[in-house]
Design an enzyme around this catalytic site. Structure first.
Site, PDB file in Angstrom:
ATOM      1  NE  ARG A   1      -0.577  -0.364  -6.096  1.00 28.01           N
ATOM      2  CZ  ARG A   1       0.487  -1.196  -6.132  1.00 28.01           C
ATOM      3  NH1 ARG A   1       0.617  -2.135  -5.241  1.00 28.01           N
ATOM      4  NH2 ARG A   1       1.393  -1.097  -7.066  1.00 28.01           N
TER       5      ARG A   1
ATOM      6  CB  THR B   1     -16.708  -1.882 -11.753  1.00 32.56           C
ATOM      7  OG1 THR B   1     -16.723  -3.057 -10.924  1.00 32.56           O
ATOM      8  CG2 THR B   1     -18.131  -1.469 -12.072  1.00 32.56           C
TER       9      THR B   1
ATOM     10  CG  HIS C   1     -13.946  -1.921  -2.028  1.00 27.82           C
ATOM     11  ND1 HIS C   1     -13.807  -2.438  -3.289  1.00 27.82           N
ATOM     12  CD2 HIS C   1     -15.080  -2.469  -1.519  1.00 27.82           C
ATOM     13  CE1 HIS C   1     -14.820  -3.265  -3.551  1.00 27.82           C
ATOM     14  NE2 HIS C   1     -15.610  -3.292  -2.496  1.00 27.82           N
TER      15      HIS C   1
ATOM     16  CE1 TYR D   1      -4.098  -1.687  -0.380  1.00 30.21           C
ATOM     17  CE2 TYR D   1      -3.074  -3.263   1.111  1.00 30.21           C
ATOM     18  CZ  TYR D   1      -4.071  -2.943   0.217  1.00 30.21           C
ATOM     19  OH  TYR D   1      -5.030  -3.866  -0.123  1.00 30.21           O
TER      20      TYR D   1
ATOM     21  CB  VAL E   1      -8.560   2.534  -2.118  1.00 27.48           C
ATOM     22  CG1 VAL E   1      -9.463   1.385  -1.716  1.00 27.48           C
ATOM     23  CG2 VAL E   1      -7.366   2.017  -2.913  1.00 27.48           C
TER      24      VAL E   1
HETATM   25  P1  OAD Z   1     -11.381  -4.786 -12.088  1.00 26.99           P
HETATM   26  O1  OAD Z   1      -9.912  -4.764 -12.331  1.00 26.99           O
HETATM   27  O2  OAD Z   1     -11.989  -6.067 -11.664  1.00 26.99           O
HETATM   28  O3  OAD Z   1     -12.158  -4.317 -13.382  1.00 26.99           O
HETATM   29  C1  OAD Z   1     -11.766  -3.168 -14.081  1.00 26.99           C
HETATM   30  C2  OAD Z   1     -12.770  -2.882 -15.170  1.00 26.99           C
HETATM   31  O4  OAD Z   1     -12.354  -1.694 -15.817  1.00 26.99           O
HETATM   32  C3  OAD Z   1     -12.866  -3.981 -16.235  1.00 26.99           C
HETATM   33  O5  OAD Z   1     -14.233  -4.249 -16.518  1.00 26.99           O
HETATM   34  C4  OAD Z   1     -12.174  -3.346 -17.430  1.00 26.99           C
HETATM   35  O6  OAD Z   1     -12.725  -3.798 -18.669  1.00 26.99           O
HETATM   36  C5  OAD Z   1     -12.484  -1.876 -17.220  1.00 26.99           C
HETATM   37  N1  OAD Z   1     -11.578  -0.928 -17.886  1.00 26.99           N
HETATM   38  C6  OAD Z   1     -10.291  -1.090 -18.253  1.00 26.99           C
HETATM   39  N2  OAD Z   1      -9.832   0.023 -18.835  1.00 26.99           N
HETATM   40  C7  OAD Z   1     -10.853   0.920 -18.843  1.00 26.99           C
HETATM   41  C8  OAD Z   1     -11.002   2.252 -19.321  1.00 26.99           C
HETATM   42  N3  OAD Z   1     -10.019   2.926 -19.923  1.00 26.99           N
HETATM   43  N4  OAD Z   1     -12.209   2.852 -19.163  1.00 26.99           N
HETATM   44  C9  OAD Z   1     -13.232   2.193 -18.560  1.00 26.99           C
HETATM   45  N5  OAD Z   1     -13.134   0.938 -18.103  1.00 26.99           N
HETATM   46  C10 OAD Z   1     -11.969   0.308 -18.252  1.00 26.99           C
HETATM   47  O7  OAD Z   1     -11.677  -3.616 -11.027  1.00 26.99           O
HETATM   48  P2  OAD Z   1     -12.951  -3.406 -10.091  1.00 26.99           P
HETATM   49  O8  OAD Z   1     -14.176  -3.926 -10.712  1.00 26.99           O
HETATM   50  O9  OAD Z   1     -12.915  -1.993  -9.677  1.00 26.99           O
HETATM   51  O10 OAD Z   1     -10.996  -4.394  -4.080  1.00 26.99           O
HETATM   52  O11 OAD Z   1     -12.555  -4.315  -8.873  1.00 26.99           O
HETATM   53  C11 OAD Z   1     -13.380  -4.332  -7.738  1.00 26.99           C
HETATM   54  C12 OAD Z   1     -12.557  -4.569  -6.512  1.00 26.99           C
HETATM   55  O12 OAD Z   1     -11.741  -5.725  -6.690  1.00 26.99           O
HETATM   56  C13 OAD Z   1     -11.557  -3.470  -6.209  1.00 26.99           C
HETATM   57  O13 OAD Z   1     -12.143  -2.402  -5.492  1.00 26.99           O
HETATM   58  C14 OAD Z   1     -10.514  -4.158  -5.411  1.00 26.99           C
HETATM   59  C15 OAD Z   1     -10.402  -5.432  -6.233  1.00 26.99           C
HETATM   60  O14 OAD Z   1      -9.957  -6.562  -5.617  1.00 26.99           O
HETATM   61  C16 OAD Z   1     -10.132  -4.447  -3.057  1.00 26.99           C
HETATM   62  O15 OAD Z   1      -8.946  -4.330  -3.175  1.00 26.99           O
HETATM   63  C17 OAD Z   1     -10.773  -4.664  -1.733  1.00 26.99           C
END
Ligand code: OAD
Length: 244
Positions: A66, A186, A114, A63, A98
């Site tokens: 990060r 997401t 988160h 972290y 975060v």
């Molecule tokens: P992910 O890494 O799972 O998903 C990222 C999403 O962003 C995917 O659907 C990609 O297709 C999309 N993406 C990539 N580039 C992009 C762009 N330029 N514009 C728009 N979208 C794009 O991330 P999260 O869904 O945020 O939790 O993950 C959820 C949680 O899982 C996070 O908060 C984290 C992780 O483990 C913790 O650390 C507790």
């Protein structure tokens, strides 16, 4: 006596659910997919209470790194356009991120489901707000031996896998009376955040911005903008202003 009438302009309400993809264009890696953070750092080692117990230095270092990355990142066009929606709409941003890029772009009503990278807390009672502190700078490193107000080891104020998500109820309440729901960047892999789509009032227009396919089901009024966050928000902002 002069009879005056007050006209209140009722603003439409928009909820935005954001994930790592909105910050990708600011240079912050997403979690899943090729090159995602969880490829280089096993999630169970750096984002679980068990991982922290097993190797706290590794987790603190993860972290700290990060935070340093965040120092070099700037809000991108998508963050800025989300913030600009506040000129014309009542906006709540529910983010799984975060980072603080929504804040730095100017959004004022943000639910960090988160946790927040720029905050630290007690490792014994992580959700006790008495012991949650904001770090003074992006290069503040947390080390073994740094203590929270209750005398326990400081830890990042991050909701790890296996921990409760205290702000989920606030997020659910915020969806009750929305007129529009926007999902940006997401993969909807992580619950309970991903389950928020089940609380969208029936028939509400939902816009999903993501360059990749995201599994969303049972949404009667969904429009997918299969593109990056900034391009998608640009298109959508123009659409939304027509609805205002
Ligand atoms: P992910 O890494 O799972 O998903 C990222 C999403 O962003 C995917 O659907 C990609 O297709 C999309 N993406 C990539 N580039 C992009 C762009 N330029 N514009 C728009 N979208 C794009 O991330 P999260 O869904 O945020 O939790 O993950 C959820 C949680 O899982 C996070 O908060 C984290 C992780 O483990 C913790 O650390 C507790």
């Amino acid at each position: 006596m002069l009879l005056s009438m007050l006209f209140f302009r009722i603003m439409k309400k928009i909820a935005v659910l954001s994930g790592a993809g909105i910050s990708a264009e600011s240079g912050i890696a997403t979690f899943r997919g090729s090159g995602g953070l969880w490829d280089s750092y096993p999630v169970e080692q750096v984002a679980t209470p068990e991982g922290f117990r097993a190797n706290p230095s590794l987790v603190l270092e993860f972290y700290n790194k990060r935070r340093k990355e965040l120092a070099c990142a700037e809000p991108n066009e998508a963050h800025k356009l989300v913030a600009e929606l506040e000129k014309d709409f009542d906006v709540v941003v529910i983010t799984q991120n975060v980072d603080d890029l929504h804040e730095r772009a100017g959004s004022t009503n943000i639910i960090h489901l988160h946790g927040e990278l720029m905050k630290v807390c007690s490792s014994v009672q992580p959700q006790n707000c008495m012991y949650v502190c904001k770090l003074p700078s992006y290069d503040s490193n947390i080390a073994i031996g740094d203590l929270a107000g209750d005398g326990s080891q400081l830890r990042p104020f991050i909701v790890w896998f296996g921990e409760a998500v205290p702000l989920i109820e606030d997020a659910i309440s915020a969806l009750r009376d929305i007129d529009v729901f926007i999902i940006i960047g997401t993969s909807l892999n992580v619950y309970p955040a991903a389950g928020l789509v089940n609380y969208i009032p029936h028939g509400t227009p939902v816009y999903l911005i993501d360059p990749n396919d995201v599994p969303v089901h049972n949404l009667s009024n969904l429009q997918v903008l299969k593109m990056g966050a900034s391009e998608g928000m640009q298109k959508l902002s123009n659409e939304l202003l027509k609805m205002e």
